[in-house]
Design an enzyme around this catalytic site. Structure first.
Site, PDB file in Angstrom:
ATOM      1  N   THR A  72     -15.837 -17.330  39.947  1.00  0.00           N
ATOM      2  CA  THR A  72     -14.430 -17.266  39.553  1.00  0.00           C
ATOM      3  C   THR A  72     -13.587 -16.725  40.694  1.00  0.00           C
ATOM      4  O   THR A  72     -12.519 -17.238  41.002  1.00  0.00           O
ATOM      5  CB  THR A  72     -14.259 -16.387  38.301  1.00  0.00           C
ATOM      6  N   LEU A 156     -12.742 -12.236  28.770  1.00  0.00           N
ATOM      7  CA  LEU A 156     -13.997 -11.499  28.655  1.00  0.00           C
ATOM      8  C   LEU A 156     -13.829 -10.250  27.803  1.00  0.00           C
ATOM      9  O   LEU A 156     -14.639  -9.967  26.921  1.00  0.00           O
ATOM     10  CB  LEU A 156     -14.520 -11.147  30.044  1.00  0.00           C
ATOM     11  N   THR A 230     -19.484  -3.776  33.765  1.00  0.00           N
ATOM     12  CA  THR A 230     -20.008  -5.075  34.196  1.00  0.00           C
ATOM     13  C   THR A 230     -18.931  -5.854  34.941  1.00  0.00           C
ATOM     14  O   THR A 230     -19.035  -7.070  35.098  1.00  0.00           O
ATOM     15  CB  THR A 230     -20.504  -5.903  32.991  1.00  0.00           C
ATOM     16  N   ARG A 232     -16.447  -4.772  38.255  1.00  0.00           N
ATOM     17  CA  ARG A 232     -16.575  -4.631  39.705  1.00  0.00           C
ATOM     18  C   ARG A 232     -16.873  -3.172  40.032  1.00  0.00           C
ATOM     19  O   ARG A 232     -16.337  -2.269  39.413  1.00  0.00           O
ATOM     20  CB  ARG A 232     -15.298  -5.083  40.425  1.00  0.00           C
ATOM     21  N   ASP A 256     -23.687  -2.486  36.180  1.00  0.00           N
ATOM     22  CA  ASP A 256     -24.266  -3.718  36.716  1.00  0.00           C
ATOM     23  C   ASP A 256     -23.718  -4.054  38.101  1.00  0.00           C
ATOM     24  O   ASP A 256     -24.192  -4.992  38.734  1.00  0.00           O
ATOM     25  CB  ASP A 256     -23.972  -4.888  35.767  1.00  0.00           C
ATOM     26  N   GLU A 261     -22.502  -4.368  47.785  1.00  0.00           N
ATOM     27  CA  GLU A 261     -23.662  -5.114  47.306  1.00  0.00           C
ATOM     28  C   GLU A 261     -24.171  -6.047  48.400  1.00  0.00           C
ATOM     29  O   GLU A 261     -23.351  -6.659  49.102  1.00  0.00           O
ATOM     30  CB  GLU A 261     -23.285  -5.920  46.051  1.00  0.00           C
ATOM     31  N   HIS A 282     -26.370  -6.564  39.451  1.00  0.00           N
ATOM     32  CA  HIS A 282     -25.327  -7.585  39.329  1.00  0.00           C
ATOM     33  C   HIS A 282     -25.873  -8.867  38.691  1.00  0.00           C
ATOM     34  O   HIS A 282     -25.717  -9.978  39.218  1.00  0.00           O
ATOM     35  CB  HIS A 282     -24.707  -7.903  40.692  1.00  0.00           C
ATOM     36  N   ALA A 284     -25.382  -9.470  35.169  1.00  0.00           N
ATOM     37  CA  ALA A 284     -24.754  -9.713  33.866  1.00  0.00           C
ATOM     38  C   ALA A 284     -24.288 -11.157  33.719  1.00  0.00           C
ATOM     39  O   ALA A 284     -24.326 -11.725  32.623  1.00  0.00           O
ATOM     40  CB  ALA A 284     -23.581  -8.758  33.660  1.00  0.00           C
ATOM     41  N   TRP A 285     -23.864 -11.772  34.801  1.00  0.00           N
ATOM     42  CA  TRP A 285     -23.294 -13.117  34.772  1.00  0.00           C
ATOM     43  C   TRP A 285     -24.341 -14.219  34.777  1.00  0.00           C
ATOM     44  O   TRP A 285     -24.028 -15.384  34.518  1.00  0.00           O
ATOM     45  CB  TRP A 285     -22.423 -13.321  36.024  1.00  0.00           C
TER      46      TRP A 285
END
Length: 315
Positions: A72, A156, A230, A232, A256, A261, A282, A284-285
């Site tokens: 996104t 979300l 979850t 940033r 998360d 990162e 990271h 969750a997505w």
């Protein structure tokens, strides 16, 4: 048409055949900054999640017509330079919502029922040594009836709120931090924190939200509160969170995302050893279904571009 995927490892090995209908697809698991030009010099379409693409690249890529962000966010692409070079840019929104919602409540459920602690006890023989049929060493709490504060009420945040309501929670929508007015149906940010049993973060990282959860704002939370992030990593000041967890100023947290990162060894949440923190890398997505939707969205974007459409166009 030549299509190049620069960081296919972020797609977890899912089927990329929907892209093959548009031409030859070349994939690279990972691409360094030094490898970008050589790999996409003849590409008409580039698909990338985290590889940075900028004006220095575009000036050498006469064949490039379309960049598809496999995400996104488009912060890894210089959109101004892309527009100046006549290169279209697309993204895919909403594909990961079910996955992130599930991850949010998986973390929350683990923390509220202390499943991770009980599972660890079973592995170490505590149940086998119990004088009764069960173990009740760690607190077990329900989501039902809790004041569930949602920070960031886009698609979300709304989806998370709906699930929280299904659990029987009292959902509170926090107003934007430092907002001078409180919209109908919302509660001022700091006031929401003061009454929260659970806080779930779903806002974007902006100058206004960077480190908005810091020592001062975390101190507003009740000591029994649980924080889930979850969104940033930069939204939560990590030293402050580690300190709040260690001092039991905050009951628990599920995280998360980190400010840098992949995670760095000196990150305070990586170094934290308490069992009131659940930390995931990271992910969750990243359900299989989510990535399948992402690939389908990219294919739709390419088809739209070729037909003169504007689907998910950012530039």
């Amino acid at each position: 048409m030549n299509i190049v995927v620069l960081d296919a490892a972020t797609l977890a090995g899912v089927d990329l055949s929907p892209l093959a209908q548009f031409g030859t697809v070349s994939t690279y698991e990972h691409t360094t900054a030094e490898q970008v030009i050589s790999r996409i010099k003849n590409a008409n379409v580039v698909i990338s999640n985290k590889v940075q693409l900028n004006a220095a690249h575009f000036s050498q890529l006469s064949a490039l017509k379309l960049i598809c962000a496999a995400a996104t966010g488009t912060n890894n692409i210089d959109l101004v330079a892309a527009k100046a070079a006549g290169i279209a840019v697309t993204n895919v929104a909403g594909y990961s919502t079910p996955s992130v919602v599930q991850h949010t409540f998986t973390m929350l459920g683990n923390l509220m029922t202390n499943i991770h602690r009980y599972a660890d006890d079973c592995r170490h023989g505590a149940w086998q040594q119990s004088p009764m049929f069960c173990r009740l060493d760690h607190s077990i709490n329900e989501i039902a009836g809790k004041r569930f504060v949602v920070v960031g009420y886009g698609n979300l945040g709304q989806a998370v709120a709906n699930v929280a309501k299904a659990f029987g929670a009292q959902v509170i929508i926090a107003e934007r931090p430092n907002s001078k007015e409180v919209r109908r149906g919302r509660m001022a940010f700091e006031e929401a924190l003061k009454v929260a049993d659970i806080v779930s973060i779903h806002c974007p990282l902006t100058p206004q939200t960077e480190n908005v959860f810091n020592a001062e704002t975390l101190a507003l939370l009740p000591k029994h509160a649980i924080l889930i992030n979850t969104a940033r990593g930069g939204i939560v000041e990590e030293h402050a969170l580690a300190k709040a967890l260690e001092s039991k100023q905050l009951a628990a947290a599920g995280v998360d995302v980190l400010s840098t990162e992949p995670a760095q060894a000196d990150n305070p949440l990586i170094q934290y050893s308490g069992d009131n923190l659940l930390l995931t890398p990271h992910t969750a997505w990243a359900s299989k279904e989510s990535i399948d939707r992402l690939i389908a969205g990219i294919a739709e974007n390419i088809a739209s571009y070729l037909n003169g459409g504007q689907t998910n166009r950012v530039v």
